[in-house]
Scaffold this motif. Structure first.
Motif, PDB file in Angstrom:
ATOM      1  N   ASN A   1       0.827  -1.210   0.000  1.00 21.22           N
ATOM      2  CA  ASN A   1       0.000   0.000   0.000  1.00 21.22           C
ATOM      3  C   ASN A   1       0.861   1.261   0.000  1.00 21.22           C
ATOM      4  O   ASN A   1       0.518   2.257  -0.638  1.00 21.22           O
TER       5      ASN A   1
ATOM      6  N   ARG B   1      -0.774   7.575  -9.193  1.00 18.03           N
ATOM      7  CA  ARG B   1      -1.136   6.166  -9.386  1.00 18.03           C
ATOM      8  C   ARG B   1      -1.675   5.933 -10.784  1.00 18.03           C
ATOM      9  O   ARG B   1      -1.299   4.984 -11.461  1.00 18.03           O
TER      10      ARG B   1
ATOM     11  N   LEU C   1      -0.973   4.535  -1.665  1.00 18.61           N
ATOM     12  CA  LEU C   1      -2.311   4.520  -1.078  1.00 18.61           C
ATOM     13  C   LEU C   1      -2.246   4.935   0.383  1.00 18.61           C
ATOM     14  O   LEU C   1      -3.261   5.163   1.020  1.00 18.61           O
TER      15      LEU C   1
ATOM     16  N   PHE D   1      -5.748  -6.971  -7.874  1.00 19.08           N
ATOM     17  CA  PHE D   1      -6.255  -7.224  -6.527  1.00 19.08           C
ATOM     18  C   PHE D   1      -6.513  -8.712  -6.302  1.00 19.08           C
ATOM     19  O   PHE D   1      -6.728  -9.470  -7.243  1.00 19.08           O
TER      20      PHE D   1
ATOM     21  N   ASN E   1     -11.735  -7.512  -8.479  1.00 14.71           N
ATOM     22  CA  ASN E   1     -12.288  -6.154  -8.446  1.00 14.71           C
ATOM     23  C   ASN E   1     -12.526  -5.548  -9.820  1.00 14.71           C
ATOM     24  O   ASN E   1     -12.178  -4.391 -10.071  1.00 14.71           O
TER      25      ASN E   1
ATOM     26  N   PRO F   1      -8.967   4.637  -0.158  1.00  9.38           N
ATOM     27  CA  PRO F   1      -8.999   3.408  -0.966  1.00  9.38           C
ATOM     28  C   PRO F   1      -8.676   2.151  -0.163  1.00  9.38           C
ATOM     29  O   PRO F   1      -9.301   1.114  -0.379  1.00  9.38           O
ATOM     30  N   ILE F   2      -7.731   2.256   0.785  1.00 12.76           N
ATOM     31  CA  ILE F   2      -7.334   1.037   1.507  1.00 12.76           C
ATOM     32  C   ILE F   2      -8.499   0.486   2.322  1.00 12.76           C
ATOM     33  O   ILE F   2      -8.854  -0.689   2.204  1.00 12.76           O
TER      34      ILE F   2
ATOM     35  N   LEU G   1     -11.274  -0.833   0.083  1.00 16.38           N
ATOM     36  CA  LEU G   1     -10.969  -2.136  -0.530  1.00 16.38           C
ATOM     37  C   LEU G   1     -11.100  -3.263   0.485  1.00 16.38           C
ATOM     38  O   LEU G   1     -11.415  -4.394   0.137  1.00 16.38           O
ATOM     39  N   ARG G   2     -10.825  -2.931   1.752  1.00 17.09           N
ATOM     40  CA  ARG G   2     -10.875  -3.972   2.772  1.00 17.09           C
ATOM     41  C   ARG G   2     -12.310  -4.232   3.231  1.00 17.09           C
ATOM     42  O   ARG G   2     -12.591  -5.210   3.908  1.00 17.09           O
TER      43      ARG G   2
END
Ligand SMILES: Nc1ncnc2c1ncn2[C@@H]1O[C@H](COP(=O)(O)OP(=O)(O)OP(=O)(O)O)[C@@H](O)[C@H]1O
Ligand SMILES: [Mg+2]
Lengths: 233, 415
Positions: free
Chosen positions: A51, A83, A56, A91, A95, B408-409, B412-413
């Motif tokens: 990450n 990004r 991110l 992923f 996704n 986003p993290i 996404l989780r």
């Protein structure tokens, strides 16, 4: 000087009043066009590290440079732009966007992310998407929706999507965790072939020992620390 | 091929039933508002038209203080000829004024030689009165509708009086009145016609010729109790009212105070309150529409964002700019609003058209069988449509903003 360099990189999560150190001062460099794996047991910090490399998240201390950019300096919008321009993502759960066809999913980054419309006029965009679909062997499924194809096929589409805008770096956090062994192996082979064809750097994480063997460089994480300076196979 | 709008529309179609339910709410809301505006609006303008065009006129000019004691029809508050001339001059100057009618109003006794009762009478110039209150001749239920409203020696009486006194067209009657000096005078009239009553002040008055009225009251000068004014354009009432007020302000009495007063029909008729109620209800029903659209769209959009957290995380991670994520969700609200608006608009217009074909009738006060003919101004339809679309977008603003700010993290989780 590598494509990605980390020096004394740390990441500490704060949960309530408690500090949870996830990355505890790591140093590494990733060379351009390499095929790199971060491995280690669950909770060792693989996702956290990926990450950070993927802009991110922000490091707690130390520096992380991706393509000569200190990622700590990027704000939300700049990070998104960075990004979109430089990093592809694959992923664990594929996704794909459910309302878009396979073709449109691959096309998505060129239309919705790359805001410079001149860079990808319709004709060029179409040719690019078809080339990627061909490279991942999904040309004949182009008009299907994600719910009409298998997991392995989804991940192939995801690989094509990650590569479509010609990023320097592709990050894949456990890309094969939801696939059976044969399919996982084939996705790894596909990724490696893409690296060979396009010269893109691939960085992935896994805790599957059989898959680790596919990497050319392996970093082993243990409780937030690197166990080796990056062992080359 | 796709872009923001295409993705938004596909997402709406993904949850077809939910989208349809939301659309249904918007459509019902639109229908309620547009039908109410059309029906209540045309009821209102019809009633206002009845009141102004058959009794009151659009505006009235009196000597200061007349309206306050209008129930007594005071003869000592009439306007003198010089004052009337000045008023007429001011009215002539104003291009918005179509015409006006001077009236001499008085209360008296009405006798058929057997019984006696009280009556309120307007002395009028028949041609000018007909021009100022064009619906007045139409109220004649007995007697010739055509021709002069009243001639010399004639009287037009309200229906209830005619029934109560058992008199009819052609009968000879006597009207007795006390003049301002207190002396009593009587005069015989022949009944020229019977008037259907209307709701509101003056709706049960009789009419005689203005010269007869002056003669009966033994006026030495051509006095006038009120001047009823008709405008060319009713919608410019407020402005013209102000202009005439201003023009007459200069006419002062001996104490230096304004000698005249100007009232619009709304100041004189209790129906104005009903009209205001209708306006208020229109406002409330609009507020309800806004709330319905706001809640319905916001609900759908909050659910849409919640269901798609991982999807949002994905597109954010691969670099979709926050502004574009925002516009993806705003586009969804916009299209929901647009689809509901267009459907609601078409259905409402069809319903309004249907009512016009069906022609239902209703009664109001003494008037019966008024035909309901709802109409709606294009401007009203477009305003409501724009309102709904804007509210739909506003309702999606918060959910869309939330989506665009998502990390986003954690997105996404999200499971
Ligand atoms: N958002 C968070 N808040 C608090 N602690 C976190 C957060 N994310 C990760 N951690 C902690 O950081 C450490 C590293 O987590 P990380 O997800 O990077 O491990 P991982 O190597 O990816 O594990 P796995 O193989 O199970 O995916 C763990 O102790 C985890 O509990
Ligand atoms: Mg992980």
């Amino acid at each position: 000087m590598g494509l990605v360099t980390a020096s004394n990189l740390t990441k500490t999560y704060r949960v309530g009043d408690i500090d949870v150190p996830a990355i505890k001062g790591v140093n590494f460099a990733i060379a351009a066009s390499s095929f790199v794996a971060f491995v280690g047991p669950s909770g060792s910090g693989k996702s956290t590290l990926l990450n950070l490399i993927g802009c991110l998240d922000h490091p707690t201390s130390g520096t992380l440079k991706v393509l000569d950019t200190d990622i700590a300096t990027l704000d939300r919008r700049a990070a998104a732009r960075f990004r979109g321009e430089n990093i592809g993502f694959i992923f664990q759960d594929f996704n794909l966007i459910p309302v878009l066809t396979v073709f449109e999913n691959v096309e998505y980054p060129l239309r919705m992310v790359q805001l410079d419309g001149n860079k990808w006029p319709a004709e060029k965009r179409r040719a690019r998407v078809l080339r990627l679909l061909d490279a991942v062997g999904m040309t004949d499924q182009a008009d299907k929706r994600p719910d009409q194809i298998s997991g392995g096929q989804k991940q192939r589409v995801a690989v094509a999507r990650a590569l479509v805008s010609q990023p320097k770096l592709v990050l894949a956090d456990e890309p094969t965790a939801n696939l059976d062994h044969d399919t996982a192996y084939r996705i790894l082979e596909l990724m490696k072939k893409m690296r060979d064809d396009f010269g893109t750097t691939f960085v992935f994480s896994t805790h599957d020992p059989k898959i680790m063997g596919e990497a050319e460089t392996t970093f082993t994480l243990e409780d937030g620390r690197l166990q080796n300076g990056g062992s080359h196979v | 091929m796709f872009d923001v709008l295409a993705i938004a529309s596909r997402n709406l179609l993904r949850y077809r039933r939910r989208t349809l339910l939301t659309l249904l709410l918007i459509v019902i809301g639109m229908l309620a508002v547009l039908l109410f505006i059309a029906v209540a609006g045309s009821f209102k303008s019809m009633m206002v038209g009845q009141i102004t065009d058959s009794v009151l006129g659009h505006l009235q000019v009196h000597r200061k203080g007349y309206v306050a004691s209008i129930d007594n029809l005071p003869l000592n508050l009439n306007m003198k000829p010089q004052m009337v001339a000045k008023v007429e001059e001011a009215l002539k100057q104003n291009p918005a004024v179509e015409t006006w009618s001077p009236r001499v109003k008085f209360g008296g006794m009405f006798s058929n030689f057997a019984e006696t009762t009280s009556i309120r009478v307007n002395g009028i110039d028949p041609a000018r009165e007909a021009a100022t209150t064009p619906l007045l001749p139409g109220r004649m239920v007995d007697g010739e509708k055509a021709g002069a409203l009243v001639g010399r020696g004639q009287i037009v009486i309200p229906l209830l009086l005619a029934r109560g006194m058992k008199t009819g067209v052609g009968d000879t009657v006597v009207v007795v009145a006390t003049n301002r000096d207190g002396s009593v005078n009587g005069k015989t009239f022949v009944i020229r016609g019977i008037l259907e009553g209307v709701t509101g002040p003056g709706g049960r008055d009789g009419y005689v010729h203005i010269d007869d009225a002056r003669e009966l009251l033994r006026m030495t000068e051509a006095e006038v109790s009120e001047i009823a004014v008709r405008l060319k354009d009713f919608s410019r009432l407020e402005r013209t009212n102000g202009q005439i007020k201003q023009a007459l302000e200069g006419l002062t009495n001996k104490e230096g105070k304004p000698a005249l007063e100007v009232h619009s029909w709304a100041d004189l008729s209790p129906f104005a309150n009903l009209a205001r109620m209708i306006d208020l209800m229109t406002l409330f029903i609009k507020i309800m529409l806004v709330s319905i659209v706001l809640v319905a769209v916001m609900n759908v959009m909050i659910m849409a964002v919640f269901e798609r957290i991982r999807e949002i995380g994905t597109i954010a991670a691969i670099g979709t700019p926050p502004s574009r994520i925002l516009s993806l969700f705003l586009a969804e609200g916009l299209m929901l609003g647009l689809a509901g608006t267009v459907t609601g608009m078409l259905l409402s217009l069809a319903a309004i058209f249907g009512i016009n074909v069906w022609k239902p009738t209703f009664n109001f006060g003494q008037q019966q069988n008024l035909v309901m003919a709802p109409t709606i101004a294009a401007g009203d339809v477009l305003t409501i449509a724009a309102l709904v679309v804007v509210v739909a977008v506003i309702a999606s603003l918060q959910p869309a903003w939330k989506a665009s700010r998502m990390d986003p993290i954690s997105a996404l989780r999200h499971v």
